[in-house]
Design a protein around this motif. Structure first.
Motif, PDB file in Angstrom:
ATOM      1  N   PHE A   1      22.444   7.461   7.510  1.00 51.28           N
ATOM      2  CA  PHE A   1      21.562   8.413   8.179  1.00 51.28           C
ATOM      3  C   PHE A   1      22.112   8.817   9.539  1.00 51.28           C
ATOM      4  O   PHE A   1      22.611   7.990  10.300  1.00 51.28           O
ATOM      5  N   ASP A   2      21.989  10.091   9.827  1.00 50.27           N
ATOM      6  CA  ASP A   2      22.293  10.612  11.153  1.00 50.27           C
ATOM      7  C   ASP A   2      21.033  10.421  11.984  1.00 50.27           C
ATOM      8  O   ASP A   2      19.954  10.873  11.584  1.00 50.27           O
ATOM      9  N   SER A   3      21.152   9.728  13.101  1.00 51.74           N
ATOM     10  CA  SER A   3      19.984   9.422  13.909  1.00 51.74           C
ATOM     11  C   SER A   3      20.380   9.175  15.350  1.00 51.74           C
ATOM     12  O   SER A   3      21.450   8.611  15.613  1.00 51.74           O
ATOM     13  N   ASP A   4      19.500   9.549  16.268  1.00 47.52           N
ATOM     14  CA  ASP A   4      19.701   9.223  17.674  1.00 47.52           C
ATOM     15  C   ASP A   4      19.676   7.711  17.885  1.00 47.52           C
ATOM     16  O   ASP A   4      20.136   7.221  18.903  1.00 47.52           O
ATOM     17  N   TYR A   5      19.100   6.994  16.929  1.00 47.78           N
ATOM     18  CA  TYR A   5      18.947   5.543  17.024  1.00 47.78           C
ATOM     19  C   TYR A   5      19.962   4.783  16.168  1.00 47.78           C
ATOM     20  O   TYR A   5      19.795   3.592  15.927  1.00 47.78           O
ATOM     21  N   GLN A   6      21.016   5.454  15.689  1.00 48.67           N
ATOM     22  CA  GLN A   6      21.962   4.815  14.782  1.00 48.67           C
ATOM     23  C   GLN A   6      22.669   3.662  15.491  1.00 48.67           C
ATOM     24  O   GLN A   6      23.355   3.844  16.495  1.00 48.67           O
ATOM     25  N   CYS A   7      22.455   2.465  14.972  1.00 53.86           N
ATOM     26  CA  CYS A   7      23.077   1.234  15.464  1.00 53.86           C
ATOM     27  C   CYS A   7      22.765   0.150  14.440  1.00 53.86           C
ATOM     28  O   CYS A   7      22.096   0.412  13.446  1.00 53.86           O
ATOM     29  N   GLU A   8      23.221  -1.056  14.685  1.00 49.71           N
ATOM     30  CA  GLU A   8      22.986  -2.160  13.740  1.00 49.71           C
ATOM     31  C   GLU A   8      21.501  -2.471  13.565  1.00 49.71           C
ATOM     32  O   GLU A   8      21.094  -2.992  12.530  1.00 49.71           O
ATOM     33  N   ALA A   9      20.679  -2.149  14.565  1.00 44.66           N
ATOM     34  CA  ALA A   9      19.243  -2.429  14.478  1.00 44.66           C
ATOM     35  C   ALA A   9      18.491  -1.391  13.644  1.00 44.66           C
ATOM     36  O   ALA A   9      17.346  -1.626  13.271  1.00 44.66           O
ATOM     37  N   LEU A  10      19.121  -0.262  13.354  1.00 41.14           N
ATOM     38  CA  LEU A  10      18.490   0.737  12.486  1.00 41.14           C
ATOM     39  C   LEU A  10      18.629   0.255  11.053  1.00 41.14           C
ATOM     40  O   LEU A  10      19.746   0.067  10.560  1.00 41.14           O
ATOM     41  N   GLN A  11      17.504   0.056  10.396  1.00 38.64           N
ATOM     42  CA  GLN A  11      17.495  -0.504   9.050  1.00 38.64           C
ATOM     43  C   GLN A  11      16.531   0.281   8.167  1.00 38.64           C
ATOM     44  O   GLN A  11      15.615   0.931   8.667  1.00 38.64           O
ATOM     45  N   ALA A  12      16.743   0.177   6.878  1.00 36.41           N
ATOM     46  CA  ALA A  12      15.864   0.866   5.929  1.00 36.41           C
ATOM     47  C   ALA A  12      15.668   0.010   4.699  1.00 36.41           C
ATOM     48  O   ALA A  12      16.485  -0.873   4.389  1.00 36.41           O
ATOM     49  N   VAL A  13      14.581   0.283   4.003  1.00 37.45           N
ATOM     50  CA  VAL A  13      14.320  -0.306   2.703  1.00 37.45           C
ATOM     51  C   VAL A  13      13.864   0.836   1.798  1.00 37.45           C
ATOM     52  O   VAL A  13      13.041   1.663   2.195  1.00 37.45           O
ATOM     53  N   ALA A  14      14.449   0.905   0.607  1.00 41.74           N
ATOM     54  CA  ALA A  14      14.080   1.933  -0.372  1.00 41.74           C
ATOM     55  C   ALA A  14      13.351   1.263  -1.522  1.00 41.74           C
ATOM     56  O   ALA A  14      13.797   0.216  -2.013  1.00 41.74           O
ATOM     57  N   TRP A  15      12.247   1.866  -1.939  1.00 37.43           N
ATOM     58  CA  TRP A  15      11.465   1.325  -3.047  1.00 37.43           C
ATOM     59  C   TRP A  15      11.662   2.137  -4.321  1.00 37.43           C
ATOM     60  O   TRP A  15      10.985   1.896  -5.321  1.00 37.43           O
ATOM     61  N   ASP A  16      12.578   3.091  -4.272  1.00 32.22           N
ATOM     62  CA  ASP A  16      12.780   3.980  -5.408  1.00 32.22           C
ATOM     63  C   ASP A  16      14.201   4.525  -5.328  1.00 32.22           C
ATOM     64  O   ASP A  16      14.699   4.800  -4.235  1.00 32.22           O
TER      65      ASP A  16
ATOM     66  N   LEU B   1       0.823  -1.219   0.000  1.00 32.57           N
ATOM     67  CA  LEU B   1       0.000   0.000   0.000  1.00 32.57           C
ATOM     68  C   LEU B   1       0.854   1.265   0.000  1.00 32.57           C
ATOM     69  O   LEU B   1       0.512   2.246  -0.668  1.00 32.57           O
ATOM     70  N   LEU B   2       1.946   1.247   0.739  1.00 31.68           N
ATOM     71  CA  LEU B   2       2.830   2.414   0.783  1.00 31.68           C
ATOM     72  C   LEU B   2       3.471   2.669  -0.578  1.00 31.68           C
ATOM     73  O   LEU B   2       3.537   3.817  -1.033  1.00 31.68           O
ATOM     74  N   ARG B   3       3.925   1.616  -1.231  1.00 32.66           N
ATOM     75  CA  ARG B   3       4.509   1.779  -2.573  1.00 32.66           C
ATOM     76  C   ARG B   3       3.463   2.321  -3.542  1.00 32.66           C
ATOM     77  O   ARG B   3       3.756   3.210  -4.342  1.00 32.66           O
ATOM     78  N   GLU B   4       2.249   1.791  -3.482  1.00 30.44           N
ATOM     79  CA  GLU B   4       1.171   2.281  -4.346  1.00 30.44           C
ATOM     80  C   GLU B   4       0.892   3.758  -4.100  1.00 30.44           C
ATOM     81  O   GLU B   4       0.522   4.492  -5.014  1.00 30.44           O
ATOM     82  N   ALA B   5       1.063   4.195  -2.863  1.00 35.71           N
ATOM     83  CA  ALA B   5       0.811   5.592  -2.504  1.00 35.71           C
ATOM     84  C   ALA B   5       1.984   6.510  -2.846  1.00 35.71           C
ATOM     85  O   ALA B   5       1.911   7.716  -2.647  1.00 35.71           O
ATOM     86  N   GLY B   6       3.081   5.931  -3.350  1.00 33.87           N
ATOM     87  CA  GLY B   6       4.219   6.738  -3.762  1.00 33.87           C
ATOM     88  C   GLY B   6       5.308   6.910  -2.721  1.00 33.87           C
ATOM     89  O   GLY B   6       6.252   7.683  -2.925  1.00 33.87           O
TER      90      GLY B   6
END
Length: 167
Positions: free
Chosen positions: A134-149, A103-108
């Motif tokens: 990414f600069d983040s207060d939560y930066q560690c190995e558990a911080l993860q991301a997925v990019a669809w574009d 749904l998120l990908r469909e929404a752009g």
């Protein structure tokens, strides 16, 4: 027993979602976080998994921003996801995340970030390598991301909704 169905959360589901989050995590913190995100208007997508009219699972994606020197990009944060303990391990969480991503990908939407167990979230394409810049207060190995574009920013400061700060 009937099949699990995944659908958008409704206002009438608030009490059941609160009880589910509290039961899944054994405390009120995540349940209160969900309510603050919704109350503040930072909810992007909220789904529930139901069987026979009972809510067994829940996922929330909230608005997250990636700020760079030149621009501010919209992204989403996956948090929290919860399934009643007696139903964990049966695919409910996976169904919620997969439908949420669709749904998120469909929404752009182009980028989702999560702070969680790499072994679990890696199944859905999340990696620390994608979030490392990414600069983040939560930066560690558990911080993860997925990019669809390819347009999703690889670096910048992650700005979470104020609910994550407990304010």
């Amino acid at each position: 027993m009937s099949k699990i169905t995944v659908s958008q959360a409704a206002d009438a589901d608030r009490t059941a979602i609160f009880a589910l989050e509290q039961a899944a995590f054994g405390r009120r913190d995540e349940a209160e976080l969900v309510e603050r995100i919704v109350w503040d208007g930072d909810r992007v997508l909220e789904l529930v998994a139901e069987r026979d009219g009972a809510i067994l699972g829940h996922v929330l994606f909230s608005r997250l921003h990636v700020e760079t020197e030149r621009a501010r990009f919209a992204a989403v944060a996956l948090a929290p996801i919860a399934v009643y303990p007696d139903f964990q391990g049966g695919g409910i969480g996976s169904a919620l995340i997969e439908e949420g991503h669709r749904l998120l990908r469909e929404a752009g939407e182009t980028l989702s970030v999560v702070l969680g167990e790499p072994g679990y979230y890696g199944r859905f394409g999340y990696t620390h390598e994608r979030a490392r810049g990414f600069d983040s207060d939560y930066q560690c190995e558990a911080l993860q991301a997925v990019a669809w574009d390819d347009e999703a920013p690889p670096t910048g400061r992650l700005v979470y909704p104020r609910a994550f700060a407990g304010t």
